[in-house]
Design a protein around this motif. Structure first.
Motif, mmCIF file in Angstrom:
data_model
loop_
_atom_site.group_PDB
_atom_site.id
_atom_site.type_symbol
_atom_site.label_atom_id
_atom_site.label_comp_id
_atom_site.label_asym_id
_atom_site.label_seq_id
_atom_site.Cartn_x
_atom_site.Cartn_y
_atom_site.Cartn_z
ATOM 1 N N GLY A 166 0.783 -1.231 0.000
ATOM 2 C CA GLY A 166 0.000 0.000 0.000
ATOM 3 C C GLY A 166 0.811 1.274 0.000
ATOM 4 N N ALA A 167 2.104 1.190 -0.302
ATOM 5 C CA ALA A 167 2.966 2.363 -0.285
ATOM 6 C C ALA A 167 2.841 3.181 -1.565
ATOM 7 C CB ALA A 167 4.420 1.937 -0.090
ATOM 8 N N HIS A 168 3.218 4.457 -1.458
ATOM 9 C CA HIS A 168 3.429 5.301 -2.630
ATOM 10 C C HIS A 168 4.892 5.118 -3.023
ATOM 11 C CE1 HIS A 168 2.865 8.809 -5.287
ATOM 12 N NE2 HIS A 168 4.128 9.069 -4.985
ATOM 13 N N VAL A 169 5.138 4.597 -4.209
ATOM 14 C CA VAL A 169 6.484 4.162 -4.582
ATOM 15 C C VAL A 169 7.107 5.097 -5.605
ATOM 16 C CG1 VAL A 169 7.877 2.283 -5.505
ATOM 17 C CG2 VAL A 169 5.881 1.768 -4.104
ATOM 18 N N ILE A 170 8.295 5.565 -5.283
ATOM 19 C CA ILE A 170 9.110 6.371 -6.182
ATOM 20 C C ILE A 170 10.376 5.578 -6.467
ATOM 21 C CG2 ILE A 170 10.268 8.598 -6.492
ATOM 22 C CD1 ILE A 170 8.461 9.469 -3.983
ATOM 23 N N ALA A 171 10.785 5.505 -7.727
ATOM 24 C CA ALA A 171 11.960 4.711 -8.086
ATOM 25 C C ALA A 171 12.902 5.518 -8.952
ATOM 26 C CB ALA A 171 11.548 3.437 -8.814
ATOM 27 N N THR A 172 14.194 5.321 -8.762
ATOM 28 C CA THR A 172 15.181 5.894 -9.669
ATOM 29 C C THR A 172 15.547 4.851 -10.717
ATOM 30 O OG1 THR A 172 17.076 5.197 -8.321
ATOM 31 C CG2 THR A 172 16.120 7.357 -7.842
ATOM 32 N N ALA A 173 15.745 5.331 -11.944
ATOM 33 C CA ALA A 173 16.130 4.452 -13.050
ATOM 34 C C ALA A 173 16.593 5.314 -14.207
ATOM 35 C CB ALA A 173 14.955 3.574 -13.489
ATOM 36 N N THR A 193 19.900 9.972 -14.563
ATOM 37 C CA THR A 193 20.886 10.500 -15.509
ATOM 38 C C THR A 193 20.612 11.956 -15.863
ATOM 39 O OG1 THR A 193 19.643 9.833 -17.497
ATOM 40 C CG2 THR A 193 21.128 8.198 -16.506
ATOM 41 N N ALA A 194 19.409 12.428 -15.565
ATOM 42 C CA ALA A 194 19.030 13.793 -15.929
ATOM 43 C C ALA A 194 18.635 14.651 -14.739
ATOM 44 C CB ALA A 194 17.857 13.753 -16.927
ATOM 45 N N VAL A 195 18.275 14.008 -13.624
ATOM 46 C CA VAL A 195 17.733 14.738 -12.476
ATOM 47 C C VAL A 195 18.436 14.273 -11.199
ATOM 48 C CG1 VAL A 195 15.642 15.187 -11.119
ATOM 49 C CG2 VAL A 195 15.473 14.921 -13.602
ATOM 50 N N ASP A 196 18.751 15.230 -10.321
ATOM 51 C CA ASP A 196 19.277 14.911 -8.998
ATOM 52 C C ASP A 196 18.098 14.531 -8.111
ATOM 53 O OD1 ASP A 196 20.311 14.812 -6.451
ATOM 54 O OD2 ASP A 196 21.506 16.638 -6.655
ATOM 55 N N PHE A 197 18.076 13.286 -7.674
ATOM 56 C CA PHE A 197 16.917 12.829 -6.909
ATOM 57 C C PHE A 197 16.720 13.631 -5.626
ATOM 58 C CE2 PHE A 197 20.233 10.253 -4.870
ATOM 59 C CZ PHE A 197 19.859 10.257 -3.536
ATOM 60 N N THR A 198 17.799 14.200 -5.086
ATOM 61 C CA THR A 198 17.661 14.965 -3.846
ATOM 62 C C THR A 198 16.884 16.248 -4.063
ATOM 63 O OG1 THR A 198 19.758 16.136 -4.146
ATOM 64 C CG2 THR A 198 19.830 14.030 -2.980
ATOM 65 N N GLU A 199 16.801 16.701 -5.305
ATOM 66 C CA GLU A 199 16.039 17.905 -5.623
ATOM 67 C C GLU A 199 14.641 17.574 -6.120
ATOM 68 O OE1 GLU A 199 18.316 20.071 -8.447
ATOM 69 O OE2 GLU A 199 20.013 20.425 -7.089
#
Length: 308
Positions: A166-173, A193-199
């Motif tokens: 039941g989580a809201h899932v965010i993934a890097t790829a 490759t295009a976005v800094d996940f911390t931002e």
């Protein structure tokens, strides 16, 4: 029977197919005629001598198996049962072989919905993801979960488990893998490759890391107060533990084990149609070196499997 062994550390070419006596099961064990063997990045590191888990060669790699019980010294299974699992990890299971002896508790009946190839691809990545999200992470409905490496073996299975919780899932790829990761159920995909996940993301309850390196340290900034980072690749770093605790966060490393309860949990999700494993490519037993060359290249989408 045939086994794949190595006499020295080195590249994929050190893996050789040889004849060996079949193992004999002990009480509580079963003898499995192997149909398929899942491959994992750890095995490439062991082959190359980068990680001392099995000591020095000669040894036989492998843990992920699916096959048919030939002998059963237990009441849990009978000859003819189709089973799969990750026996004995982190001890040697000698799974790169035509026949494997394994503790019955480390195996489960293969779901009818999975082929032997698919079943062999699941145990290591599935148990790692389950133990990270369920046992260590305690993920519940409504949690915001960030999974680093969403297209990889652990990552694509973890997305599905987190969604089932039941989580809201965010993934890097990588950008070219967005469609695949979204197909696994990710609510948001960050192209690293295009976005800094911390931002791009914040207020995360749990980060599941399969990448390591500075990704772990940088993830501290996206966690909510009291948030939790679980890593599959940097579990022994005491400095990281201290840093997270000083910031009021939790840090855990996964030391995956062949837990029968978690294995049954994976089976239930498969049978409910909520979990599938993606096999990138299969190789015949004799072409194990070719499969390891792909492992060495990294950035794989899903899993590689040997067929026996």
């Amino acid at each position: 029977m045939r086994v794949i062994t190595q006499q020295v550390f080195g590249g994929p070419e050190v893996l050789t197919v040889v004849d060996a006596p079949a193992p004999q099961p002990l009480p509580t064990e079963v003898l499995v005629r192997v149909k398929a063997i899942g491959l994992n990045p750890l095995e490439a590191r062991l082959r190359a001598g980068e990680f001392p888990l099995l000591g020095k060669p000669p040894f036989v790699l492998g843990w992920d198996i699916s096959g048919v019980v030939e002998q059963a010294r237990t009441s849990r299974f009978r000859p003819g049962d189709e089973v799969f699992g990750m026996p004995l990890f982190p001890r040697a299971a000698n799974a790169y072989a035509e026949v494997v002896s394994a503790p019955a508790l480390h195996l489960a009946r293969k779901p009818a919905a999975l082929s032997h190839v698919e079943a062999a691809a699941l145990p290591v990545v599935g148990l790692t993801a389950w133990q990270g999200l369920v046992d260590l992470g305690g993920v519940t409905a409504g949690d915001r979960v960030l999974i680093h490496g969403g297209s990889g073996g652990i990552g694509h299975v973890a997305i599905q488990i987190a969604k089932a919780l039941g989580a809201h899932v965010i993934a890097t790829a990588g950008g070219g893998k967005r469609e695949f990761v979204e197909g696994c159920g990710a609510d948001e995909v960050i192209d690293y490759t295009a976005v800094d996940f911390t931002e791009a993301v914040g207020d995360i309850d749990l980060v599941l890391d399969t990448i390591g390196g500075d990704t772990v340290e940088r993830s501290l900034g996206v966690l909510r107060p009291g948030g939790h980072l679980v890593t599959a690749v940097a579990e022994g770093d005491a400095e990281l533990v201290d840093g997270f605790e000083a910031a009021g966060m939790r840090f855990s490393g996964i030391a995956v084990d062949p837990d029968p309860v978690a294995l049954r949990g994976l089976v239930e999700l498969v049978e409910q149609g909520r979990l599938r494993v993606h096999v990138r490519e299969t190789f015949p037993f004799e072409r194990v070196a070719d499969a390891h060359r792909l492992l060495d290249g990294g950035h794989l989408q899903g899993k590689l499997v040997l067929t026996v």
